[in-house]
Design a protein around this motif. Structure first.
Motif, PDB file in Angstrom:
ATOM      1  N   ARG A   2       0.853  -1.180   0.000  1.00 34.94           N
ATOM      2  CA  ARG A   2       0.000   0.000   0.000  1.00 34.94           C
ATOM      3  C   ARG A   2       0.892   1.235   0.000  1.00 34.94           C
ATOM      4  O   ARG A   2       1.775   1.375   0.823  1.00 34.94           O
ATOM      5  CB  ARG A   2      -0.890  -0.006   1.251  1.00 34.94           C
ATOM      6  N   ASN A   3       0.658   2.150  -0.927  1.00 30.57           N
ATOM      7  CA  ASN A   3       1.619   3.231  -1.140  1.00 30.57           C
ATOM      8  C   ASN A   3       1.140   4.609  -0.699  1.00 30.57           C
ATOM      9  O   ASN A   3       1.941   5.541  -0.662  1.00 30.57           O
ATOM     10  CB  ASN A   3       2.003   3.287  -2.625  1.00 30.57           C
ATOM     11  N   GLU A   4      -0.117   4.775  -0.380  1.00 33.30           N
ATOM     12  CA  GLU A   4      -0.625   6.096  -0.059  1.00 33.30           C
ATOM     13  C   GLU A   4      -0.400   6.425   1.419  1.00 33.30           C
ATOM     14  O   GLU A   4      -0.695   5.635   2.306  1.00 33.30           O
ATOM     15  CB  GLU A   4      -2.132   6.169  -0.373  1.00 33.30           C
ATOM     16  N   ASP A   5       0.128   7.632   1.682  1.00 30.70           N
ATOM     17  CA  ASP A   5       0.321   8.128   3.047  1.00 30.70           C
ATOM     18  C   ASP A   5       1.104   7.155   3.920  1.00 30.70           C
ATOM     19  O   ASP A   5       0.807   6.982   5.104  1.00 30.70           O
ATOM     20  CB  ASP A   5      -1.030   8.433   3.700  1.00 30.70           C
ATOM     21  N   VAL A   6       2.115   6.522   3.359  1.00 35.49           N
ATOM     22  CA  VAL A   6       2.890   5.527   4.103  1.00 35.49           C
ATOM     23  C   VAL A   6       3.923   6.233   4.980  1.00 35.49           C
ATOM     24  O   VAL A   6       4.716   7.043   4.499  1.00 35.49           O
ATOM     25  CB  VAL A   6       3.592   4.542   3.147  1.00 35.49           C
ATOM     26  N   SER A   7       3.903   5.925   6.278  1.00 40.80           N
ATOM     27  CA  SER A   7       4.919   6.464   7.177  1.00 40.80           C
ATOM     28  C   SER A   7       6.099   5.505   7.296  1.00 40.80           C
ATOM     29  O   SER A   7       7.252   5.923   7.338  1.00 40.80           O
ATOM     30  CB  SER A   7       4.311   6.747   8.559  1.00 40.80           C
ATOM     31  N   LEU A   8       5.820   4.206   7.339  1.00 41.09           N
ATOM     32  CA  LEU A   8       6.872   3.190   7.388  1.00 41.09           C
ATOM     33  C   LEU A   8       6.601   2.172   6.297  1.00 41.09           C
ATOM     34  O   LEU A   8       5.536   1.559   6.252  1.00 41.09           O
ATOM     35  CB  LEU A   8       6.891   2.501   8.753  1.00 41.09           C
ATOM     36  N   GLY A   9       7.586   1.990   5.412  1.00 40.85           N
ATOM     37  CA  GLY A   9       7.426   1.036   4.319  1.00 40.85           C
ATOM     38  C   GLY A   9       8.518  -0.015   4.348  1.00 40.85           C
ATOM     39  O   GLY A   9       9.698   0.315   4.481  1.00 40.85           O
ATOM     40  N   VAL A  28       5.544  -4.780   3.831  1.00 38.62           N
ATOM     41  CA  VAL A  28       4.564  -4.350   4.831  1.00 38.62           C
ATOM     42  C   VAL A  28       4.570  -2.829   4.835  1.00 38.62           C
ATOM     43  O   VAL A  28       5.620  -2.212   4.649  1.00 38.62           O
ATOM     44  CB  VAL A  28       4.942  -4.875   6.240  1.00 38.62           C
ATOM     45  N   SER A  29       3.412  -2.211   5.029  1.00 37.03           N
ATOM     46  CA  SER A  29       3.392  -0.753   5.115  1.00 37.03           C
ATOM     47  C   SER A  29       2.457  -0.300   6.232  1.00 37.03           C
ATOM     48  O   SER A  29       1.452  -0.948   6.528  1.00 37.03           O
ATOM     49  CB  SER A  29       2.956  -0.127   3.788  1.00 37.03           C
ATOM     50  N   ILE A  30       2.842   0.792   6.854  1.00 38.29           N
ATOM     51  CA  ILE A  30       2.027   1.423   7.896  1.00 38.29           C
ATOM     52  C   ILE A  30       1.680   2.812   7.409  1.00 38.29           C
ATOM     53  O   ILE A  30       2.576   3.607   7.073  1.00 38.29           O
ATOM     54  CB  ILE A  30       2.780   1.499   9.248  1.00 38.29           C
TER      55      ILE A  30
END
Length: 239
Positions: A2-9, A28-30
């Motif tokens: 998931r690429n939108e508004d990612v703080s930690l990728g 994984v993304s946050i």
């Protein structure tokens, strides 16, 4: 990922211990404002992923980004100053030191004048610690030690908090307390990656979830949807 508004990728991350692969192409993304959980059994690679994110294990492939910056392999102290903090499995407190001293250690990288005020702030999350500030951290109960570990991590003023098995070995009532506090912390603006074996608790408080098995992500999706999966119910929820 998931690429939108990612703080930690975490993108295609792999890691090994010697010649033994532990993580294989993990992504994984946050996103900002989220609690994301990573669920898996013993030996799935959960703690290795946390260590790879934090610079404690050097990845053999892939990358880690923090607010868009490639931080793959940076030393832990450099990540702390960028807003990333880890509550490790097993708490890893300085047992002979007082609770207050442990909290001070959490602020070791800070040079501002708000440390004393922030100790009061984290104690508002954990009122059970207010009367025990001058006791050795190692003398506290398991649940109270976990509270100290989370409070210590918050003293670095993180933007992203990594929690590695925060409820393991705790009584059910304390598990519920820790879950409530994690939710409250997230509402304060701290993004959270929660690694848990307790899938029921993790899926209840997280917005998005990943399943890690033998070093590979085997499923992902909104937590509420994964909780309805018969396969996940059988494997992780005992249903």
């Amino acid at each position: 990922m998931r690429n939108e508004d990612v703080s930690l990728g975490i993108d295609g991350l792999s890691a090994s211990y010697g010649k033994v692969p532990v993580l294989r192409d993990v992504s994984v993304s946050i996103r900002k404002g989220e609690i994301v959980t990573l669920i898996g059994g013993n030996g799935a690679g959960k703690s290795t992923l946390m260590k790879a994110i934090c610079g404690l294990v050097k990845p053999t492939g892939g990358k880690v980004t923090l607010f868009g910056e490639d931080v793959t392999g940076l030393a832990p102290h450099n990540l702390v100053t960028r807003g990333l903090s880890l509550v490790p499995e097993g708490r890893r407190l300085f047992g002979p030191m007082s609770v207050h001293e442990n909290l001070d250690m959490g602020a070791y990288a800070r040079r501002d004048s708000e440390i004393a005020a922030d100790i009061e702030m984290v104690l508002d999350y954990f009122p059970a610690l207010k009367g025990r500030l001058h006791e050795p951290a190692g003398a506290l109960s398991g649940g109270q030690q976990q509270m100290v570990a989370v409070a210590r991590a918050l003293m670095s003023k993180p933007k992203i908090l990594l929690l590695d098995e925060p409820t393991i070995g705790l009584a059910p009532a304390i598990v519920d307390t820790i879950a409530e506090i994690v939710t409250t912390i997230a509402k304060s603006g701290v993004d959270i990656l929660l690694v848990e074996q307790n899938a029921e608790v993790a899926l209840a408080i997280a917005k998005y979830a990943y399943i890690l098995e033998n070093g590979v992500i085997t499923a992902e999706g909104p937590s509420a949807e994964l909780a309805k999966s018969e396969e996940i119910q059988r494997a992780y929820l005992g249903i």
